[in-house]
Scaffold this motif. Structure first.
Motif, short mmCIF file in Angstrom:
data_model
loop_
_atom_site.label_atom_id
_atom_site.label_comp_id
_atom_site.label_asym_id
_atom_site.label_seq_id
_atom_site.Cartn_x
_atom_site.Cartn_y
_atom_site.Cartn_z
N ASP A 52 1.59 -5.54 89.60
CA ASP A 52 0.81 -5.19 88.40
C ASP A 52 1.69 -4.83 87.20
O ASP A 52 1.20 -4.30 86.22
CB ASP A 52 -0.15 -4.05 88.73
N ASN A 53 2.99 -5.11 87.29
CA ASN A 53 3.84 -4.87 86.13
C ASN A 53 3.58 -5.90 85.04
O ASN A 53 3.21 -7.03 85.33
CB ASN A 53 5.32 -4.96 86.53
N ILE A 54 3.78 -5.46 83.81
CA ILE A 54 3.64 -6.37 82.67
C ILE A 54 5.00 -7.03 82.39
O ILE A 54 6.00 -6.33 82.24
CB ILE A 54 3.13 -5.64 81.42
N VAL A 55 4.97 -8.34 82.34
CA VAL A 55 6.20 -9.12 82.17
C VAL A 55 6.33 -9.61 80.72
O VAL A 55 5.35 -10.12 80.16
CB VAL A 55 6.19 -10.35 83.11
N ALA A 56 7.52 -9.43 80.15
CA ALA A 56 7.78 -9.99 78.82
C ALA A 56 8.89 -11.02 78.89
O ALA A 56 9.88 -10.82 79.59
CB ALA A 56 8.18 -8.87 77.85
N VAL A 57 8.68 -12.11 78.19
CA VAL A 57 9.72 -13.13 78.09
C VAL A 57 9.86 -13.56 76.63
O VAL A 57 8.93 -13.43 75.84
CB VAL A 57 9.39 -14.39 78.93
#
Lengths: 403, 403
Positions: B120-125
């Motif tokens: 449930d972590n928010i991923v940024a790219v």
């Protein structure tokens, strides 16, 4: 704040063989002069055969010239190796090269194959079992919670005991993902064809997938014992097979294996062959080119001849263990179609107690059966991978101390 | 019935470079005589340097004798290599060998690192971005659903455009897992130290983890540009760094890389170093011994000298592309601290249209910027990994056709 994968915290702190290594290190420090005989981890000792070394060196040389240099290879492996495997290992089984995926090890593949399945599938494993199947499912959240004595709450255990000749029987709950390993690690027993066929029929009936670890296939001596699950009718619609060069050709330090995902293997219209291809092309960049050339050389005439001599060497060691222990009154299993002997520990000792006793009294290292699961308690795994000289010495010490 | 991982069905059918390879194959079949110049995939062409080849051959030889044979190595890599890396690459940065994990590639590590984090972590790219970060998170269910034009619903995109010099700015939503790659693939730009420090401060403030891909570190020429994220104050409590021998030493076909997980990196009291150690020891069996010896040889005096000559060769090629295209009126970025040049495609064409035009008119292969994300549209990646002769030819053909 970032959340860690909480399933990791549920795992026992260390991988089984790491625990063992620590105990052995501690013993060696306390007894610096004592020669320790290792019949524990399933690691080979015979050197690579000459055609394999030569092939690797030749490939390394090729990499040193612009004309023959190779960069990224195909993620699923070079055609030369996939074709050789199909022609040799699956000669009459109609497995095509694009159903074969080259990897750096059966451990990598058996621990990652779960990635292509949903997280709510029910997993079944033999008990005792190679810990990697379970641990990788714990990490993926398929195992539930651990309770001492009964194991993981969501895992379906299939006890393999003397009563059923160490062969699993159909569980009460129908599992979706069934891990089978034959010849078996740790028990060393092989599965007769009709019993493997029964599992294939069961899987096809219920729409389950069999994850078939055949890493010890090359050790099979008994006529009629299946070398591949695809010898069974209908296996291509329910089974993935894992094989390795580790034990077959001494590649534990070289790293090469392969996984067969038949194109006929589909669930809900989805091709697992395509899924695994997508998985591998996203998550790895193929196996080292010189390593793939080394694996190819295993299949040359000379390679086969020499590799079989090494296998015969390990078979002889297994026989020494089997006969020595039997003669001394121990009950032993396996060791014929496999490098592993599965012995009953002396009455009154647990597997770990026997481990400690054996280390203390004989300086012999084995693997406690309970490390492989609840139903491994009371057993102990010895491997035939040491030298014949050390194997004889180890058996002699055990016999002297425990009879 | 077994359920497949449904996230796979959300993925585009193929990996970007597989799509490109198919188009190129089709073109070659239609134009059998035409010499295709490949400046597409980031694959090296310079052969392995002699000390590396020699080390691999020597190790292969060792494997042929019982006295020097090596079976399973440590899962995280041999001490000799981990120590060499710590001493050489992290000389003044206080990274210890047991914070370094040897693997078969940065792709394996960057695609699997997610395993140790919650789903449930928010991923940024960054956008554009190396597809593997996104695809591996799609498979793990962290990406949500894909919508044409806006991308994955749960992924936080950080646009990297001309306006921000292709460097990401802090997003509105605070992400938990931040993938950064510098020198950047695909744009080829490097990050100044103060801007990387700002990201480290941001991550420490918010309890985010930075997954820092430094696979192109060896290409940095600009003084002051950080080679490692650990040059920034506080990075050890928020960052994992990925490095590779692929581009540094021509190992794309040899396969060796490493990942640094500092012991100071803890979330909620959990050590990520321990988690990654557990992950690796459960899911792989270490890298091929001859390959690790080959990697070690990169650090010898002669190895360093020759490897730097190869890097200089690629730098020269990048310069040829940069200057040739600039001279012809194209707008180009990157190509100084990186093997990648990021060019704006001619007005009125999309990235894929330019790809097709370039293939058709010049028989030159590059990579469409839109393949790396929405904000890659209008750009095109060229690599400096071909020979100088072919690079010159390719630039000449582009200039002739497009000016």
């Amino acid at each position: 704040m970032v959340k860690v994968n909480e399933n990791f915290a549920k795992l026992p702190a260390n991988y089984l063989f790491v625990d063992i290594a620590k105990k052995v290190d501690a013993y060696q420090k306390e007894n610096p002069g004592r020669e320790i005989l290792r019949l524990g981890i399933g690691d080979v000792t015979r050197p690579l055969v000459k055609p394999v070394v030569d092939a690797m060196k030749k490939a390394a040389d090729e990499m040193g010239y612009a004309e023959t240099f190779r960069g990224y290879g195909p993620e699923a492996g070079y055609g030369f190796l996939r074709e050789t495997i199909a022609a040799h290992d699956y000669q009459n089984l109609d497995i095509s090269p694009d159903e074969i995926f080259i990897s750096d090890g059966a451990k990598s593949d058996t621990s990652s194959i779960g990635d292509i399945f949903g997280l709510d599938n029910i997993v079944a494993v033999c008990d005792p079992v190679y810990p990697v199947y379970v641990d990788s499912n714990v990490m993926a959240s398929r195992a539930g919670d651990y309770k001492e004595g009964s194991g993981w709450s969501k895992i379906v255990y299939m006890p393999c005991m003397e009563e059923n000749s160490f062969l699993p029987t159909f569980p009460k709950t129908v599992p979706d993902m069934i891990y089978l390993c034959f010849p078996n690690n740790p028990s060393g027993v092989s599965i007769p064809k009709e019993q493997l066929q029964a599992w294939v029929d069961y899987a096809n009936l219920h729409g389950s997938v069999i994850l078939y670890d055949a890493a010890y296939e090359a050790f099979i001596q008994t006529p009629g014992v299946p070398h591949s699950i695809y010898e069974c009718q209908g296996a291509k619609t329910c089974a993935i097979e894992f094989r390795s060069f580790s034990k077959t050709a001494g590649f534990t330090g070289v790293r090469c294996a392969f996984t067969v995902v038949p194109k006929a293997l589909q669930f809900g219209g989805t091709s697992l062959n395509q899924m695994w291809a997508r998985h591998q092309s996203t998550k790895m960049n193929g196996v080292s080119y010189p390593v793939q050339r080394a694996a190819e050389a295993v299949y040359t005439e000379e390679g086969q001849k020499l590799v079989r001599e090494n296998l015969a060497y390990y078979h002889k060691n297994a026989k020494i263990i089997l006969q020595g222990l039997q003669h001394a009154g121990f009950t032993v299993y396996g060791g014929v179609d496999s490098p592993y002997v599965w012995m009953k520990v002396p009455e009154g000792l647990t597997s770990w107690q026997f481990f400690d006793e054996l280390l203390k009294r004989c300086a012999v290292v084995g693997t406690p059966g309970s490390g492989f699961g609840t139903h491994g308690e009371g057993y102990f795994r010895l491997t035939s991978f040491n030298t014949t000289e050390n194997t004889e010495k180890a058996v002699q010490r055990i016999v002297e101390q425990f009879t």
